[in-house]
Design a protein around this motif. Structure first.
Motif, PDB file in Angstrom:
ATOM      1  N   HIS A  80      65.791  78.553  13.466  1.00 37.27           N
ATOM      2  CA  HIS A  80      64.772  77.796  14.365  1.00 37.27           C
ATOM      3  C   HIS A  80      65.201  78.258  15.820  1.00 37.27           C
ATOM      4  CE1 HIS A  80      63.358  74.258  16.356  1.00 37.27           C
ATOM      5  NE2 HIS A  80      62.548  74.207  15.353  1.00 37.27           N
ATOM      6  N   HIS A  81      64.155  77.925  16.574  1.00 36.17           N
ATOM      7  CA  HIS A  81      64.143  78.327  17.937  1.00 36.17           C
ATOM      8  C   HIS A  81      65.460  77.877  18.510  1.00 36.17           C
ATOM      9  CE1 HIS A  81      63.290  78.528  22.382  1.00 36.17           C
ATOM     10  NE2 HIS A  81      63.332  77.218  22.232  1.00 36.17           N
ATOM     11  N   ALA A  82      65.436  76.803  18.321  1.00 31.44           N
ATOM     12  CA  ALA A  82      66.956  75.682  18.887  1.00 31.44           C
ATOM     13  C   ALA A  82      67.927  76.603  18.564  1.00 31.44           C
ATOM     14  CB  ALA A  82      66.858  74.332  18.623  1.00 31.44           C
ATOM     15  N   GLU A  83      68.182  76.997  17.456  1.00 28.51           N
ATOM     16  CA  GLU A  83      69.426  77.897  16.844  1.00 28.51           C
ATOM     17  C   GLU A  83      69.581  79.138  17.608  1.00 28.51           C
ATOM     18  OE1 GLU A  83      68.296  76.424  12.740  1.00 28.51           O
ATOM     19  OE2 GLU A  83      69.286  78.198  12.958  1.00 28.51           O
ATOM     20  N   LEU A  84      68.481  79.827  17.577  1.00 28.13           N
ATOM     21  CA  LEU A  84      68.640  81.119  17.829  1.00 28.13           C
ATOM     22  C   LEU A  84      68.666  81.410  19.541  1.00 28.13           C
ATOM     23  CD1 LEU A  84      65.959  82.729  15.555  1.00 28.13           C
ATOM     24  CD2 LEU A  84      68.379  82.801  15.278  1.00 28.13           C
ATOM     25  N   VAL A  85      68.136  80.390  20.268  1.00 25.89           N
ATOM     26  CA  VAL A  85      68.018  80.879  21.704  1.00 25.89           C
ATOM     27  C   VAL A  85      69.328  80.830  22.154  1.00 25.89           C
ATOM     28  CG1 VAL A  85      67.730  78.310  22.499  1.00 25.89           C
ATOM     29  CG2 VAL A  85      66.338  80.120  23.426  1.00 25.89           C
ATOM     30  N   GLY A  86      70.196  80.100  21.552  1.00 30.31           N
ATOM     31  CA  GLY A  86      71.598  80.080  22.525  1.00 30.31           C
ATOM     32  C   GLY A  86      72.513  81.080  21.510  1.00 30.31           C
ATOM     33  N   ALA A  87      72.149  81.599  20.615  1.00 30.62           N
ATOM     34  CA  ALA A  87      72.891  82.642  19.745  1.00 30.62           C
ATOM     35  C   ALA A  87      73.457  83.834  20.382  1.00 30.62           C
ATOM     36  CB  ALA A  87      72.322  82.741  18.486  1.00 30.62           C
ATOM     37  N   GLY A  88      72.693  84.075  21.372  1.00 33.05           N
ATOM     38  CA  GLY A  88      73.358  85.320  22.058  1.00 33.05           C
ATOM     39  C   GLY A  88      72.980  86.834  21.677  1.00 33.05           C
ATOM     40  N   GLY A  89      71.911  86.538  20.712  1.00 34.84           N
ATOM     41  CA  GLY A  89      71.346  87.931  19.847  1.00 34.84           C
ATOM     42  C   GLY A  89      69.995  88.611  20.906  1.00 34.84           C
ATOM     43  N   VAL A  90      69.389  89.102  19.906  1.00 35.23           N
ATOM     44  CA  VAL A  90      68.126  89.975  20.267  1.00 35.23           C
ATOM     45  C   VAL A  90      67.298  88.562  20.895  1.00 35.23           C
ATOM     46  CG1 VAL A  90      65.980  91.208  19.725  1.00 35.23           C
ATOM     47  CG2 VAL A  90      68.541  91.450  18.794  1.00 35.23           C
ATOM     48  N   TYR A  91      66.981  87.485  20.094  1.00 33.64           N
ATOM     49  CA  TYR A  91      66.147  86.356  20.407  1.00 33.64           C
ATOM     50  C   TYR A  91      66.519  85.909  21.719  1.00 33.64           C
ATOM     51  CZ  TYR A  91      63.006  82.477  20.218  1.00 33.64           C
ATOM     52  OH  TYR A  91      62.181  81.554  20.557  1.00 33.64           O
ATOM     53  N   THR A  92      67.733  85.666  22.124  1.00 31.10           N
ATOM     54  CA  THR A  92      68.313  84.996  23.175  1.00 31.10           C
ATOM     55  C   THR A  92      67.796  85.978  24.333  1.00 31.10           C
ATOM     56  OG1 THR A  92      70.133  84.276  22.129  1.00 31.10           O
ATOM     57  CG2 THR A  92      70.225  84.138  24.504  1.00 31.10           C
ATOM     58  N   ARG A  93      68.039  87.049  24.228  1.00 33.73           N
ATOM     59  CA  ARG A  93      67.331  88.185  25.253  1.00 33.73           C
ATOM     60  C   ARG A  93      65.813  88.064  25.456  1.00 33.73           C
ATOM     61  NH1 ARG A  93      69.982  92.161  23.234  1.00 33.73           N
ATOM     62  NH2 ARG A  93      68.403  93.140  22.394  1.00 33.73           N
ATOM     63  N   MET A  94      65.356  87.941  24.361  1.00 35.35           N
ATOM     64  CA  MET A  94      63.750  88.003  24.435  1.00 35.35           C
ATOM     65  C   MET A  94      63.242  86.813  25.127  1.00 35.35           C
ATOM     66  SD  MET A  94      62.248  89.417  20.923  1.00 35.35           S
ATOM     67  CE  MET A  94      60.581  89.467  21.265  1.00 35.35           C
ATOM     68  N   HIS A  95      63.911  85.683  24.816  1.00 31.83           N
ATOM     69  CA  HIS A  95      63.316  84.379  25.375  1.00 31.83           C
ATOM     70  C   HIS A  95      63.677  84.391  26.825  1.00 31.83           C
ATOM     71  CE1 HIS A  95      62.896  80.066  25.776  1.00 31.83           C
ATOM     72  NE2 HIS A  95      62.158  80.035  24.937  1.00 31.83           N
ATOM     73  N   ALA A  96      65.074  84.900  27.200  1.00 31.71           N
ATOM     74  CA  ALA A  96      65.129  84.969  28.517  1.00 31.71           C
ATOM     75  C   ALA A  96      64.123  85.317  29.314  1.00 31.71           C
ATOM     76  CB  ALA A  96      66.480  85.405  28.719  1.00 31.71           C
ATOM     77  N   SER A  97      63.822  86.647  29.169  1.00 32.75           N
ATOM     78  CA  SER A  97      62.751  87.359  29.946  1.00 32.75           C
ATOM     79  C   SER A  97      61.472  86.763  29.695  1.00 32.75           C
ATOM     80  CB  SER A  97      62.776  88.973  29.436  1.00 32.75           C
ATOM     81  OG  SER A  97      61.553  89.069  28.449  1.00 32.75           O
ATOM     82  N   TRP A  98      61.203  86.049  28.505  1.00 27.91           N
ATOM     83  CA  TRP A  98      59.794  85.281  28.617  1.00 27.91           C
ATOM     84  C   TRP A  98      59.809  84.168  29.588  1.00 27.91           C
ATOM     85  CZ3 TRP A  98      55.129  84.085  27.094  1.00 27.91           C
ATOM     86  CH2 TRP A  98      54.658  82.872  26.978  1.00 27.91           C
ATOM     87  N   ALA A  99      61.083  83.510  29.390  1.00 31.54           N
ATOM     88  CA  ALA A  99      61.289  82.144  30.073  1.00 31.54           C
ATOM     89  C   ALA A  99      61.053  82.612  31.592  1.00 31.54           C
ATOM     90  CB  ALA A  99      62.476  81.495  30.180  1.00 31.54           C
ATOM     91  N   ALA A 100      61.654  83.722  31.973  1.00 32.69           N
ATOM     92  CA  ALA A 100      61.902  84.328  33.498  1.00 32.69           C
ATOM     93  C   ALA A 100      60.027  84.367  33.783  1.00 32.69           C
ATOM     94  CB  ALA A 100      62.383  85.554  33.566  1.00 32.69           C
ATOM     95  N   GLN A 101      59.355  84.994  33.047  1.00 29.21           N
ATOM     96  CA  GLN A 101      58.076  85.138  33.175  1.00 29.21           C
ATOM     97  C   GLN A 101      57.234  84.144  33.583  1.00 29.21           C
ATOM     98  OE1 GLN A 101      56.116  87.653  30.501  1.00 29.21           O
ATOM     99  NE2 GLN A 101      56.367  89.493  31.494  1.00 29.21           N
ATOM    100  N   GLN A 102      57.930  82.646  32.885  1.00 34.14           N
ATOM    101  CA  GLN A 102      56.889  81.673  33.038  1.00 34.14           C
ATOM    102  C   GLN A 102      57.546  80.665  34.228  1.00 34.14           C
ATOM    103  OE1 GLN A 102      54.598  81.388  31.106  1.00 34.14           O
ATOM    104  NE2 GLN A 102      55.374  83.029  30.241  1.00 34.14           N
ATOM    105  N   ARG A 103      58.875  81.012  34.309  1.00 33.46           N
ATOM    106  CA  ARG A 103      59.536  80.183  35.558  1.00 33.46           C
ATOM    107  C   ARG A 103      58.809  79.013  35.874  1.00 33.46           C
ATOM    108  NH1 ARG A 103      59.373  80.495  41.506  1.00 33.46           N
ATOM    109  NH2 ARG A 103      57.133  81.050  40.763  1.00 33.46           N
TER     110      ARG A 103
END
Lengths: 608, 631
Positions: free
Chosen positions: A585-608
């Motif tokens: 689930h998103h909630a698990e992966l977003v903090g897992a420090g893996g590929v998804y975390t990285r992807m999500h960070a860059s996505w979130a940065a875009q949304q700011r």
């Protein structure tokens, strides 16, 4: 467990063994003809009646010059002045023969046209259907324009031969036989001379045939290239204009035109050579017969009158032989076209319907399993590797990953647009390859990123998803998807014509139509491959909600770059370089420090 | 409306068709003068040799064979004479046939090639609006089948001319023998002409229908194959086959109809000369009995007729081809005569520094795609461009100023006219009203090729050529590989390209089949970047690229964009924020413009659009928080 693919390819080669559309160059002329007639049974239907009529017509055609000759020899030149009565009788007989021949010829023409066009229509249709049965991969091995040529011009090439050539060949053969018998009766020696003269012609023609076949085959290929090049210039019109590369595009088309011209002329020259050798045969035979006949006549072994009558028979013999050389040219032309059409029809459909044995699965919530699935494009490296996944019924799955990581491949395997090179994909525990296509396509539908629209109205395009849908169903679907506001901006609403490939709409609007179409189809599993990438965020969110509300009963798989989709999903599958690296689930992966975390960070940065 | 039910323009029946046919033939002859002349010379040789063969047989029979038989012995010289005389005539005949047929086919194929070049030049020259009105499949059919139909007549034509020569020779001989008998014989020609008129009358509409259906078959096939993946994904193979089957069957019926007409015509055309021969025999015999003629005279005339009977059919072939030729030519000509091409001036655009783009009060409406043209139909081609009411104006009175060296973002809901505006800015279409300029120079006043040399568009939907990666980037421009790699690097495409077998030489295949959407978009970006445009227009050109890579690309562009003005259509916040200025469109009109913060503050539509994800995320979070305690 009896799909066509399985019997032809071992398990581990499936998918990788994708076929290319062939030219069937390996078929001999005879085999091509046999296949060709078998594919179009109409060509042979009632043929014997036609042949009989054609023979009657030929008898008439031979009879008329004969009667004219008789009228001259025994009527006008009769000893003791012209015999008017004889001439009148002869003219009346000949007149009757003309009417009879014309009627027979008319009947032959009509029958042949009908048989030929019916047979060729069937052939077109079979080739067309088979092209759709070929896998997406196989289809992409040839340009669209060239594919079109296979069901249009290539088929047209055959028509001349099947309209006239085939029957003329039969009639000519009959005429040759008749002439041979008559010649043998008049003078066996001279008949032998004529046959000796035929030998070199037969040798020559046999030599010419493969040359002609190659030349005509080359013309067919050039026509395909030509249409491919022209098609590119039409479909790529915007890009060509935007980059001002008209000259370059024209250069390529000109090259294709020139190649076609040269190939066509070359084929024509070869056919002229074949024809002229037939003509040489006729002339030389006449000369030799006259020489040998003179020798025989001086010996008293035949009279001058018999010699001149024999020359008439020689003409009766050489004329159909010459005609045959012409027909052989046409035959090779037809065979070249046939080979291309048969080439398509004989290309194995590597992703095929299991046919009669195919399972029909009941509709309802659907489970999906990937078991050890790998995939490689023909001649390429693996783009997916050892995928094991399970999608629970009624869940919302998001597949994320970089471009080129294998997400679309995953979607294509899931919808069986391609088969895995290794492993298997199952729905409700059944291998996709064992599910009947009509059942599969009812249950699983994919909306690709660039959904194709037909040159029809919006209404008809959406109805493509469910042909029996009423107008009200379609209106309702648009409302449910929240697209009524957009529709209101179009004065003609659902009656709006979308233009070729939907070009009158923007890319985003085309995606809206594609989604409405899939939504109307109401599958158990909906696969969205970047299906809203060109839609504005507000509309996308609206659609997503609408789909969600209605996906409660179904399973949905969405491939998306906008990670808002992943945030809303029950399960996120992260693909990286062809492997599944994270599932959860998103909630698990977003903090897992893996590929998804990285992807999500860059996505979130875009949304700011 | 299905393809087959569309009305087909039927030309007024004949004798106009015959006249037009002769005009088409004359047009072709003029263009292939030299080669056609050779074909005619060949045909005359052949005609002379054909008449000569009968003469030669008569000659050797009289001078060699008969004396030898009467003498009861032959000489080697005599036999050689027989053989050589006949052989000589044969050689002339064969030479004639080779010249005639080879030259005729060269003339015919030259014409086909030359018209294909002209037609495809038109395809490339005519504006996009014209393309929208003409289905691709129809244009394909035009470039092949229609042109072939127009010039096929050149195959039998030289032979027919030879036959005419033969008729003149034979006619002269007949008149010399007996004018009265010759006159009877010549009655054949009005007969042939009348039969032909009737034939043309029935044939023309049928051929027109057949050629149009041929084009429609190509059209359905083309569209259906392009939709290949969709058809498969939706399991609609059967329905598509039925759709194709419908036009195919219409074509079949139409061709059978053509065949029925031809089937009547051909026996009639063949019967007429034979009837003439019989008439000559009957009348001749009567005249011999009345002592006006000798039997030998009648035999000679009858013989002349009998050798003409077969070749005269060649006239029939030409006549039978004429309707097809006229219709084909008409369809081709309607493309060649099509108007509405863009007008160009003589001006030039500066080549250095960032460009300033100004669109002033522009409006644009698309033509109604429902109004599709039928090639060669009676209505003039220009009528196709009339705009239909089906769509409100795509762009209404928009003024867009993109100052040199800045980045401007176009934002707006789906279908608000953003792409249309980008097309106007780069003059892919001309506005219905208003003007578009670059550096103050009206785009309509500059030469062809100037705008693409300065401004580049990366469209939403990429188009790949069936070519190597290198060619897809350079599009034929002479650029070193290093520049290509630089561009690929900026577009973040260097990674996957270098991994492809052959790298720059890897062939992508039509429409870039085996690449993902994001990969295709990156190659398309590199294609634009490598040209170092002064104005770069990105129409949502990174929609299929994932966010991280998009950031990389935009960053890279920023670094290398010195001297570049950028107009970008975007939805993503990050992209929008790269812009110096934002223009917000709704339903084809500019609603507001300014900086991101300004617009957020005062334009609700803009705020709703760009904040949609954030709001969505917030709402989800809130819902999740609400649900938490109940679990």
């Amino acid at each position: 467990m009896s799909t066509a693919t399985r019997t032809t390819a071992p398990d581990d080669e499936r998918g990788a063994a994708s076929s290319e559309i062939g030219g069937s160059h390996d078929l001999s002329t005879w085999e091509t003809l046999k296949r060709g007639f078998a594919l179009s049974p109409e060509l042979l239907k009632g043929l014997w009646v036609t042949v009989l009529l054609a023979l009657f017509a030929t008898i008439g055609k031979v009879l008329i010059p004969f009667v004219v000759q008789q009228a001259t020899d025994h009527g006008i030149l009769a000893e003791g002045g012209p015999d008017v009565g004889f001439v009148v009788t002869a003219v009346l007989i000949a007149g009757g023969a003309i009417i009879f021949t014309s009627i027979a010829q008319y009947a032959v023409n009509i029958r042949l046209f009908r048989a030929a066009e019916s047979g060729l229509a069937t052939l077109r249709l079979k080739a067309f259907r088979h092209i759709h049965d070929l896998s997406v991969l196989t289809q992409s091995t040839e340009r669209r324009g060239a594919l079109v040529a296979r069901v249009t011009n290539d088929v047209d090439t055959i028509s001349m031969f099947v309209q006239f050539g085939g029957i003329m060949l039969l009639v000519s053969t009959a005429q040759v036989l008749v002439a041979t018998i008559l010649m043998a009766v008049y003078s066996p020696i001279l008949a032998g001379v004529v046959y000796l003269c035929v030998v070199p012609l037969v040798v020559l023609i046999t030599k010419f045939q493969p040359m002609l076949a190659r030349a005509y085959g080359a013309v067919r290929v050039r026509v395909g290239d030509l249409l491919g090049a022209v098609s590119e210039s039409i479909v790529g019109a915007v890009t060509i204009r935007a980059y001002g590369v008209e000259d370059r595009t024209q250069g390529r088309i000109d090259a294709a035109i020139e190649n076609h011209r040269v190939a066509a002329i070359r084929a024509q020259i070869r056919s002229v050579m074949a024809f002229v050798s037939g003509q040489a045969f006729g002339g030389i035979t006449t000369a030799i017969v006259l020489v040998v006949g003179t020798v025989l006549a001086t010996d008293g072994r035949m009279t001058l009158g018999q010699l001149l009558a024999f020359l008439f028979l020689v003409n009766l013999f050489t004329q159909p032989v010459q005609q045959a050389t012409e027909i052989f040219n046409e035959l090779q032309n037809a065979v070249a076209g046939w080979r291309r059409v048969i080439g398509v029809i004989d290309t194995p459909a590597d992703v095929s319907d299991p046919g009669e044995g195919g399972l029909r699965l009941p509709r309802g919530p659907i489970t999906v399993d990937f078991e050890g699935v790998s995939f490689a494009y023909p001649g390429g490296d693996r783009v997916l590797q050892d995928v094991d996944l399970t999608f629970d019924p009624q869940s919302r799955i998001a597949i994320v990953g970089e471009t080129g990581s294998g997400k679309t491949t995953l979607a294509k395997l899931l919808t069986r647009l391609m088969d895995p090179s290794e492993g298997r994909v199952l729905i409700d525990g059944v291998d996709l390859r064992d599910v009947a296509f009509d059942s599969l396509r009812r249950r699983i539908i994919m909306v690709p990123q660039e959904g194709f629209l037909f040159d029809q109205s919006l209404l008809e395009n959406i109805r493509f998803g469910r042909p029996d849908a009423a107008d009200e169903d379609i209106e309702l679907a648009m409302t449910e998807l929240g697209l009524d506001a957009w529709l209101a901006t179009l004065p003609l609403g659902l009656a709006t014509q979308v233009g070729q490939r939907g070009e009158s709409l923007s890319a985003g609007e085309r995606q809206l139509v594609a989604i409405a179409r899939a939504y109307l189809a109401d599958p158990d599993l909906l696969v969205l491959d970047e299906a809203t990438s060109a839609v504005d965020p507000a509309t996308e969110v609206r659609i997503q909600r609408a789909l969600e509300g209605l996906t409660r009963g179904r399973t949905s798989v969405a491939i998306a770059h906008r990670l808002s989709t992943a945030e809303a999903a029950d399960v996120v599958v992260v693909v990286d370089k062809g492997r599944i690296v994270e599932v959860g689930h998103h909630a698990e992966l977003v903090g897992a420090g893996g590929v998804y975390t990285r992807m999500h960070a860059s996505w979130a940065a875009q949304q700011r | 409306m299905t393809a087959a039910t569309r009305p087909v323009g039927r030309p007024a029946p004949t004798p106009a068709i015959l006249r037009q046919g002769l005009r088409v033939i004359w047009t072709g002859i003029r263009q292939q003068r030299g080669i056609f002349a050779i074909a005619v010379v060949g045909s005359v040789l052949w005609a002379a040799a054909t008449v000569g063969t009968a003469w030669a047989i008569g000659y050797v029979t009289e001078h060699e064979v008969t004396p030898a038989v009467e003498a009861g012995e032959f000489t080697a010289g005599g036999l050689w004479t027989i053989f050589l005389v006949l052989f000589a005539v044969l050689v002339v005949n064969m030479t004639g046939v080779v010249l005639r047929r080879v030259a005729a086919s060269i003339a015919g194929f030259n014409l086909q090639a030359s018209y294909r070049q002209r037609v495809t030049r038109q395809y490339l020259r005519l504006p996009l609006s014209w393309h929208h009105a003409h289905p691709s499949g129809q244009l394909l059919s035009n470039a092949h089948a229609d042109i072939e139909a127009a010039w096929q007549v050149f195959n039998p034509l030289p032979m027919a001319i030879g036959v005419l020569v033969m008729l003149v020779i034979a006619g002269g001989q007949m008149i010399a023998v007996d004018p009265f008998l010759a006159l009877i014989g010549f009655l054949v020609f009005p007969g042939l002409f009348a039969a032909n008129l009737v034939f043309q009358r029935f044939m023309a509409p049928r051929i027109t229908a057949a050629q149009q259906l041929r084009a429609e078959v190509a059209e359905v096939a083309h569209e259906s194959f392009e939709a290949g993946m969709l058809v498969k994904a939706m399991g609609r193979e059967q329905e598509e086959t039925e759709r194709f089957g419908k036009v195919t069957n219409d074509l079949r019926d139409s061709l059978i109809d053509v065949g029925r007409t031809r089937g009547v015509f051909e026996p009639v055309i063949e019967a007429i000369p034979v009837l003439g021969t019989l008439a000559v025999l009957a009348v001749g015999t009567a005249r011999v009995s009345s002592g006006d003629l000798t039997a030998a005279d009648v035999v000679e005339v009858a013989y002349l007729f009998s050798i003409l009977a077969f070749p005269v059919r060649a006239l029939g072939w030409v006549l039978a081809e004429i309707p097809r030729s006229v219709i084909g030519f008409r369809r081709v000509d309607s493309v060649l005569q099509a108007t509405g091409s863009m007008q160009y001036g003589e001006g030039r655009l500066p080549r250095t520094g960032p460009a300033r783009s100004l669109s002033r009060q522009v409006s644009y409406a698309y033509a109604d795609p429902g109004e599709r043209a039928v090639l060669g139909a009676d209505q003039p081609e220009a009528a196709v461009e009339a705009t239909g009411p089906q769509r409100a104006m795509a762009i209404r009175n928009v003024t867009l100023d993109v100052p040199a060296g800045t980045t401007t973002a176009l934002v707006g809901p789906t279908g608000s006219g953003k792409s249309t505006l980008t097309n106007l800015v780069l003059r892919l279409v001309d506005p219905d009203s208003g003007s578009v300029s670059l550096d103050g120079i009206d785009l309509r006043s500059v030469r062809k090729g100037e705008v693409p040399a300065v401004g580049t568009l990366v469209a939403q939907q990429t188009f790949m050529f069936d070519d190597a990666v290198r060619d897809n980037v350079t599009l034929g421009a002479d650029l070193p590989d290093a520049s290509v790699w630089d561009a690929l690097r900026t577009a973040r495409a260097d990674g996957f390209v270098s991994a492809m077998p052959g790298a720059l030489d890897a062939v992508i295949g039509e429409r870039g089949g085996n690449l993902s959407g994001g990969q295709r978009q990156r190659i398309a970006l590199a294609r634009a970047i490598v040209r170092k445009p002064r104005l770069l227009v990105l129409d949502d050109a990174t929609s299929a690229v994932d966010p991280a890579i998009e950031q990389d690309i935009l960053g890279g562009l920023r670094e290398s964009s010195d001297g570049m003005t950028v107009l970008v259509v975007a939805y993503r916040m990050a992209t929008i924020q790269l812009a110096d200025h934002i223009v917000y469109l709704e339903q084809g009109q500019v609603v507001d413009q300014g900086s991101h913060d300004e617009l957020l503050g005062r334009c609700q539509g803009y705020g709703d659009l760009v904040n949609a994800y954030a709001r969505e995320a917030a709402e989800r979070a809130a819902v999740a928080a609400d649900e938490e305690p109940t679990r």
